[in-house]
Design a protein around this motif. Structure first.
Motif, PDB file in Angstrom:
ATOM      1  N   GLN A  72      28.093   4.737  -4.474  1.00 58.11           N
ATOM      2  CA  GLN A  72      28.950   4.334  -3.357  1.00 58.11           C
ATOM      3  C   GLN A  72      30.083   3.415  -3.820  1.00 58.11           C
ATOM      4  O   GLN A  72      31.171   3.451  -3.246  1.00 58.11           O
ATOM      5  N   THR A  73      29.838   2.635  -4.865  1.00 51.39           N
ATOM      6  CA  THR A  73      30.935   1.804  -5.375  1.00 51.39           C
ATOM      7  C   THR A  73      31.953   2.691  -6.110  1.00 51.39           C
ATOM      8  O   THR A  73      33.157   2.456  -6.016  1.00 51.39           O
ATOM      9  N   PRO A 121      23.790   0.565  -6.017  1.00 54.68           N
ATOM     10  CA  PRO A 121      24.888   1.193  -5.266  1.00 54.68           C
ATOM     11  C   PRO A 121      25.937   1.860  -6.159  1.00 54.68           C
ATOM     12  O   PRO A 121      27.102   1.894  -5.790  1.00 54.68           O
ATOM     13  N   GLU A 138      29.482  -2.832   2.938  1.00 56.64           N
ATOM     14  CA  GLU A 138      28.880  -2.936   1.600  1.00 56.64           C
ATOM     15  C   GLU A 138      29.889  -2.676   0.480  1.00 56.64           C
ATOM     16  O   GLU A 138      29.727  -3.171  -0.631  1.00 56.64           O
ATOM     17  N   THR A 139      30.902  -1.850   0.776  1.00 53.18           N
ATOM     18  CA  THR A 139      31.806  -1.443  -0.316  1.00 53.18           C
ATOM     19  C   THR A 139      33.185  -2.084  -0.221  1.00 53.18           C
ATOM     20  O   THR A 139      34.029  -1.830  -1.089  1.00 53.18           O
ATOM     21  N   LEU A 183      28.110   1.204   5.342  1.00 55.20           N
ATOM     22  CA  LEU A 183      28.782   1.416   4.060  1.00 55.20           C
ATOM     23  C   LEU A 183      30.093   0.633   3.922  1.00 55.20           C
ATOM     24  O   LEU A 183      30.374   0.079   2.861  1.00 55.20           O
ATOM     25  N   TYR A 225      34.999  -3.419  -3.255  1.00 55.64           N
ATOM     26  CA  TYR A 225      35.311  -2.517  -4.373  1.00 55.64           C
ATOM     27  C   TYR A 225      36.483  -1.583  -4.066  1.00 55.64           C
ATOM     28  O   TYR A 225      36.973  -0.888  -4.942  1.00 55.64           O
ATOM     29  N   SER A 226      36.872  -1.512  -2.799  1.00 55.83           N
ATOM     30  CA  SER A 226      37.899  -0.531  -2.434  1.00 55.83           C
ATOM     31  C   SER A 226      39.295  -1.119  -2.616  1.00 55.83           C
ATOM     32  O   SER A 226      39.500  -2.327  -2.474  1.00 55.83           O
ATOM     33  N   ALA A 245      34.044   4.167  -3.464  1.00 53.35           N
ATOM     34  CA  ALA A 245      35.012   3.199  -2.931  1.00 53.35           C
ATOM     35  C   ALA A 245      36.181   2.994  -3.897  1.00 53.35           C
ATOM     36  O   ALA A 245      37.278   2.642  -3.472  1.00 53.35           O
TER      37      ALA A 245
END
Lengths: 431, 293
Positions: free
Chosen positions: A265-266, A262, A285-286, A282, A289-290, A269
């Motif tokens: 996408q990380t 990922p 999943e993220t 999404l 990290y956001s 984020a």
């Protein structure tokens, strides 16, 4: 001595037979539902489903739900079990996989009686609790095989605060979308995140462009044309040219071709790119990290001027239950009616952060936009236009490798269409 | 007495032979039988198609791409695995200190699960924050897209070489251990160089061990699956499939419900043929008089 040994063996054998008889007697009268789940132990969905099972067993002491957490490859295991006549009573997966693996092979039991059953403690008919069009989405003729409980849809994810910071509004049309990309690029931020090593993520662009330009069903139509001629229609080339436009303008973040999921996408984020086109999973999943000021928002794939598919048309990617051939239908239907109670389906929203198929449950905040897209849609199409279930080998061995070449800039739009024409024809000629 | 022994041979062999027949030979024959059919594996509906699946293989571009990848691992990977193995062998036969420690270190990758190794290598190769690109950027060189479409197979092969070399070096070193030190010492006294000692003493005396190691590498490289599958990520891209992966994906679908068990079995049969060809050719090529020590 010999006689003594044979007597001991006889006594032992008799004891074993008696014990076996005792155990079958103790279990007789108790119904067992053999349930093979697509979730792994520890996943949020597994926790929610385990709670439902515990509550169901408490309410029905004469029923045992023998659940096994099999993971995403559950359909392969169901297949092997079905061959030896030992399939589970209940299993689950995405609609496309269930349709391709079980329904199309006539290996699923219709669950028609369930539709009119009352949901316990609610007194509402089962079929009335679903968002419109969701329950009959995988219906075959008059028969309902697939009972969806989770909705996934794809679109562009973005951070609302980041858009505000750059003075950008979610685009509604393709031209606006290109302009938004140019704005981000000119200000030094990569417009599009893409984990290029997942071919079906890469395929979102071409698939959505064809949906918007030519309408649903057109990708399946072209894939199924044994002559390959359908690919010659201008819409398919135009869609490919639009993918090429994104590549030529270098809108994808650096290194996207080799980005291993990922990673991209990380990075998105954490604010290193502006948008990402992927499924509604999404946000969950993220989330870790956001940053705290990250506000998850989404907008549907932009419409294209003159295109046949409008923004009121939504993709439905459903996760749900199915009863393989030979299942104890009565027991399964009773369990599913119990499982669809509002108090249990709330877990799908609150604990798994997904969209429930129940119309009386709001989506988690991060997915509110996706739910709006689905609820307000005038029509629906399957993910990837249903290609995964309809022509899985063509999808995997013809389309996805060529699409990768298009999105990686190794192939121009015209070459892509020519190859699709040629390889589709070759594919069917070998059948 | 001899008749008595003969009578006993069959009962003694029966358990092992029956297990072998039931669990190895039986399924293999069944696999061959399936390869002559069109079958999803879901129903009893098996359609006999004769050699159609084999004909399909001949004109299937994905198969040949996966075959090429298999050959790259087998030969490119093999050359480097054995070059490194020989390098270790040559060094160790020079009487390097801390032999045991070096052996343990080079063997370490073998005790880690290939899937875990694949995940680690993916991180090392990452474009943005990967180990290799961090080094490159720190010395002012542009980062390389290690797992990009043009590099992913080579990157995978580098990782395979890294984790395999130690294992084969250990096998070769076991062969070197058989050679009495006096032979090396005598050669050194005579003024032989390291290269001469390696080519004229070590290599001929470990020839049988080396041939077994090469054949073992061949079999492992042809059927390599776990590392490559995990290295490809959630959905390994077609361009990095080897034949074993292609066979698995066609037969068991992964996330795409393909389920072509007949065609998949035909591909498996071709893999068996490649293994047989490699083993038979290897044994013929490496057949040489063994020096007795």
């Amino acid at each position: 001595m010999g006689k003594k040994i044979s007597r001991i063996i006889s006594i032992l054998l008799a004891a074993v037979i008696l014990l076996a008889a005792c155990s079958s007697t103790s279990s007789s009268g108790k119904t067992t539902i053999k349930y093979w789940s697509m979730w792994n132990k520890g996943e949020p969905q597994q926790v929610v489903i385990q709670k439902i099972i515990d509550a169901y067993e408490d309410a029905n002491p004469n029923v045992k739900v023998d659940v096994q957490w099999m993971g995403r490859e559950v359909m392969s295991k169901v297949r092997n079990a079905a061959l030896s006549g030992d399939a589970p009573d209940l299993t689950e997966q995405s609609g496309a996989e269930v349709e391709g693996a079980l329904i199309k092979n006539k290996l699923a039991e219709p669950l028609n009686e369930l539709l009119s059953m009352k949901i316990p403690n609610e007194e509402t008919p089962f079929q009335d609790v679903f968002i419109d069009e969701v329950l009959p989405f995988y219906q075959q003729g008059e028969d309902t095989y697939f009972i969806p409980y989770e909705i996934i849809s794809s679109g562009f994810h973005y951070n609302e605060n980041l858009f505000k910071e750059y003075g950008v509004k979610p685009p509604a049309t393709w031209d606006e979308f290109v302009e938004v990309n140019k704005t981000f690029k000119s200000k030094g931020l990569a417009p599009l995140a893409q984990d290029g090593n997942i071919d079906f993520y890469n395929a979102y662009y071409y698939y959505w462009l064809v949906e918007r330009l030519m309408g649903p069903g057109t990708l399946v139509e072209a894939a199924g044309d044994k002559t390959g001629e359908t690919w010659g229609q201008p819409g398919y080339l135009e869609a490919a040219k639009k993918v090429q436009e994104l590549v030529d303008n270098k809108f994808f973040a650096d290194g996207y071709k080799g980005s291993q999921y990922p990673a991209a996408q990380t990075a998105w984020a954490s604010g290193k790119s502006a948008m990402v086109l992927v499924g509604s999973w999404l946000s969950s999943e993220t989330a870790e990290y956001s940053s705290k000021d990250f506000v998850y928002k989404a907008f549907p794939f932009p419409s294209i001027e003159g295109g046949k598919g409008g923004k009121d048309q939504a993709e439905l990617y459903l996760i749900g239950w199915v009863a393989p051939k030979g299942a104890d239908k009565k027991a399964v239907q009773d369990f599913l009616a119990f499982a669809m109670q509002k108090k249990y389906q709330e877990g799908i929203v609150k604990d798994t952060k997904n969209i429930s198929t129940r119309k009386d449950l709001e989506a988690p905040e991060a997915l509110a936009d996706f739910r709006e897209i689905v609820v307000n849609a005038s029509s629906f199409h399957k993910e990837y236009d249903g290609l995964q279930a309809e022509y899985p080998d063509w999808w995997k061995t013809v389309f996805l490798p060529l699409d990768d070449k298009l999105i990686f800039g190794e192939m121009k739009a015209e070459e892509f269409i020519n190859e699709l024409q040629k390889q589709t024809k070759d594919f069917w000629s070998k059948k | 007495m001899r008749t008595g022994r003969k009578k006993l041979t069959i009962p003694y062999l029966l358990p092992a032979v029956s297990l072998y027949l039931i669990f190895f030979v039986g399924p293999a024959i069944y696999g061959l039988w399936i390869s002559f059919h069109e079958w999803s594996g879901f129903t009893d509906d098996m359609k006999f198609v004769g050699l159609k699946n084999y004909g399909k293989i001949l004109v299937d571009p994905i198969y040949w791409q996966s075959f090429l990848n298999m050959m790259l691992i087998l030969f490119v990977g093999g050359i480097f695995v054995f070059l490194i193995g020989f390098l270790f062998t040559a060094l160790m036969s020079q009487g390097v200190a801390a032999k045991k420690a070096i052996r343990a270190i080079i063997f370490f990758p073998q005790i880690i699960a290939p899937i875990a190794l694949a995940v680690v290598w993916n991180y090392l190769y990452r474009f943005d924050i990967g180990f290799f690109n961090s080094i490159l950027t720190s010395i002012g060189v542009n980062p390389i897209n290690w797992t990009g479409p043009n590099n992913i197979m080579m990157s995978a092969i580098i990782s395979i070489i890294w984790y395999s070399a130690g294992f084969y070096a250990i096998i070769l070193l076991a062969g070197v251990d058989k050679i009495p030190n006096t032979i090396f010492e005598a050669a050194r006294v005579e003024g032989a160089s390291t290269f001469k000692i390696f080519t004229n003493i070590t290599l001929p005396l470990i020839w049988d061990v080396m041939s077994i190691a090469i054949i073992l590498w061949g079999i492992n490289a042809i059927r390599l699956f776990d590392f490559l599958f995990a290295f490809g990520g959630a959905e390994p891209p077609t361009r990095m499939w080897n034949t074993a992966m292609y066979q698995f994906i066609l037969g068991f679908g992964q996330r795409t419900p393909i389920y072509q068990l007949g065609y998949s079995s035909a591909i498996a049969v071709t893999m068996v043929m490649v293994v047989l060809l490699f083993v038979v050719t290897g044994r013929k090529l490496f057949k040489r008089e063994v020096y007795e020590l």
